[in-house]
Each structure stands twice: as C-alpha cells, then as structure tokens.
Design an enzyme around this catalytic site. Structure first.
Site, short mmCIF file in Angstrom:
data_model
loop_
_atom_site.label_atom_id
_atom_site.label_comp_id
_atom_site.label_asym_id
_atom_site.label_seq_id
_atom_site.Cartn_x
_atom_site.Cartn_y
_atom_site.Cartn_z
N PRO A 187 0.67 -1.46 -0.15
CA PRO A 187 -0.28 0.07 -0.23
C PRO A 187 1.06 1.63 -0.29
O PRO A 187 1.74 1.47 0.19
CB PRO A 187 -0.12 -0.22 1.31
CG PRO A 187 -0.66 -1.29 1.68
CD PRO A 187 0.15 -1.76 1.42
N PHE A 188 -0.08 2.74 -0.43
CA PHE A 188 0.85 3.60 -1.39
C PHE A 188 2.07 3.78 -1.43
O PHE A 188 2.92 4.52 -0.78
CB PHE A 188 1.33 4.59 0.61
CG PHE A 188 -0.05 4.25 1.31
CD1 PHE A 188 -1.41 4.38 1.30
CD2 PHE A 188 -0.62 3.40 2.66
CE1 PHE A 188 -2.31 5.14 1.85
CE2 PHE A 188 -1.08 3.19 3.25
CZ PHE A 188 -2.54 4.40 2.73
N ARG A 189 2.53 2.50 -2.19
CA ARG A 189 3.65 2.77 -3.22
C ARG A 189 4.90 2.23 -2.27
O ARG A 189 6.28 2.55 -2.71
CB ARG A 189 4.09 4.00 -3.81
CG ARG A 189 3.08 4.08 -4.29
CD ARG A 189 2.94 4.56 -5.88
NE ARG A 189 2.01 5.01 -6.56
CZ ARG A 189 0.68 4.45 -7.31
NH1 ARG A 189 1.07 3.10 -7.44
NH2 ARG A 189 0.34 5.12 -8.18
N LEU A 190 4.98 1.90 -0.85
CA LEU A 190 5.40 1.28 -0.46
C LEU A 190 5.78 -0.05 -0.71
O LEU A 190 6.30 -0.84 0.52
CB LEU A 190 5.20 1.47 1.53
CG LEU A 190 4.86 2.74 1.74
CD1 LEU A 190 4.35 3.07 3.21
CD2 LEU A 190 5.68 3.56 1.06
N HIS A 191 6.36 -0.20 -1.97
CA HIS A 191 6.51 -1.60 -2.44
C HIS A 191 7.96 -2.70 -1.66
O HIS A 191 8.78 -1.86 -1.53
CB HIS A 191 6.73 -1.91 -3.77
CG HIS A 191 6.01 -1.31 -4.76
ND1 HIS A 191 4.41 -0.78 -4.50
CD2 HIS A 191 5.86 0.15 -5.04
CE1 HIS A 191 3.87 -0.09 -4.96
NE2 HIS A 191 4.32 0.85 -5.82
#
Ligand SMILES: Cc1cc2nc3c(=O)[nH]c(=O)nc-3n(C[C@H](O)[C@H](O)[C@H](O)COP(=O)(O)O)c2cc1C
Length: 212
Positions: A187-191
């Site tokens: 989520p939230f581009r916190l890959h």
C-alpha cells in the site's frame, strides 16, 4: 472482489518473500502462484534486447522452460530479436503478474539452446503453428494477409501427410540470469523489492533489499 478471491489473494501473498535466499526457488513459487491466478499466459514475459546502435527494443515472448541454467523462449533466428541477440547476446526479461501485483526482472547472458532441445520443443507445437513457423518470415515486410495465407497453404500442402520438421531458421535461446529482482506491491507505493546478483553464473548470489 469476492471473499473467495480475497482469501486466494491473501494465501498467494502470504509469507515474507524478502526472506528468500534462492532466486530460482522464489521464482518457482511465484510462477506457481501465477499459474493459479492469471487469466492467461502466466509464462508471458517481455524480452528486451538492444540494436547495434544501443537502442533498446522490447517485445513479449512466451517462456517455454526454466531451470537453474536459465529461461528459454523460441522464435525465428532472422527476426529482429534474433539479429539483435546474434550481435549482442545479452537480454533482460520482465514478468508482470497483474493479478498478484508482482513483477520479476531478470538480466543476463544469452545462449542458443541445443538442436535437440529446439527439435523436441518444436515437435510439441500444434501442426498449424509448425506450418506457420515455416511460412512466416518474421519481422520482414509483408505485402498482404493474402500473401501470408498463400505461403501457409503452400507449406500445408507440402506437409499434408507426416510430421513437420523444424525450420532451419527457427530455434530457441536461454537467458542465464546474473540478476533477478522480485517486486511486490505494498500500500501507498511502499513496495517490497529484493535483488539477487552475481558477476558470473559460477558465483554465489548476493542479496540486497532495495528502496521501492
Ligand atoms: C503474449 C505474447 C506472447 C508472444 N510469444 C512469442 C514467442 O514466444 N515467440 C515469438 O517469436 N513471438 C512471440 N510473440 C510475438 C512477439 O511479441 C513479436 O511480435 C515477434 O516475435 C516479432 O518480434 P521482433 O520483430 O522484435 O523479432 C508474442 C506476443 C505476445 C503478445
């Protein structure tokens, strides 16, 4: 999304993949998941090559086998990709499994498969596809669909009876990885991203976690 598919998703994405130590084993797990979840062609991969000017080129191909020696695909030797690989036998691959929100990047050296491997794989293709391989001058200009259909009809007549042999200009390549990267959406581009690299296939893998 239905309960079942959410359940499936959480099963598929359970476990901390960043703890993996062997990129081939992790690829096998993710590929098995993709075989369960993808709508079609979980073995589709983008194949990137470069032309003699260093300009990159990319297209999809189907991965037809893999093991610790590398990832295999088949095509026409005189195609654009075949010519680029002959001049510069290095490539990058990309698998993107949308349903799993995962990608795997692979880079490495390219070698030709053996004649026996190519013959064996060609023999498994449907007859129409075998005929198509003879009739197509892949990546060359084609004057009309009709011209292609005529070429197909000619080859089909030649092999009306009996087996279709592998065309001399059709074979396979193997990409032996020097680098893998596994990416999973968070989520939230916190890959999450992990990389495995080595300078030669004889060396052990060095694992690195990367910022997203
Ligand atoms: C999902 C998918 C899978 C493909 N698989 C192959 C393949 O395994 N071999 C192949 O020669 N072309 C395959 N193609 C066609 C290639 O993308 C490409 O159009 C063709 O190989 C010519 O590329 P080139 O001119 O760069 O050599 C596939 C296309 C798609 C969309």
């Amino acid at each position: 999304m239905s309960d079942t598919s959410i359940q499936q998703q959480s099963q598929l994405t359970s476990g901390d993949f960043t703890a993996a130590e062997n990129p081939f084993a992790l690829f096998a797990e993710w590929f098995a998941d993709a075989n369960e979840s993808e709508l079609n062609d979980p073995n589709a991969m983008a194949l990137a090559t470069v032309d003699p000017d260093g300009l990159p080129d990319v297209r999809m191909v189907l991965m037809k086998g893999y093991d610790t020696d590398g990832f295999v695909f088949y095509s026409h030797i005189a195609s654009q990709k075949g010519r680029e690989l002959a001049a510069n036998p290095k490539a990058a691959l990309l698998f993107h499994w949308k349903s799993l929100r995962r990608q795997v990047r692979i880079r490495g050296a390219v070698s030709a498969v053996t004649e026996t491997e190519a013959d064996d794989y060609f023999a498994t293709r449907p007859k129409q596809a075998q005929i198509g391989a003879w009739a197509s001058k892949q990546s060359q200009p084609l004057e009309s669909r009709f011209a292609f259909e005529q070429a197909i009809a000619k080859v089909a007549a030649r092999y009306l009876v009996g087996q279709v042999p592998r065309p001399p200009g059709w074979s396979g390549w193997r990409i032996t990885p020097l680098r893998f990267e596994f990416w999973h959406d968070r989520p939230f581009r916190l890959h999450d991203r992990i990389e495995f690299s080595r300078d030669t296939p004889a060396q052990p893998w060095i694992k690195t976690r990367l910022y997203p």
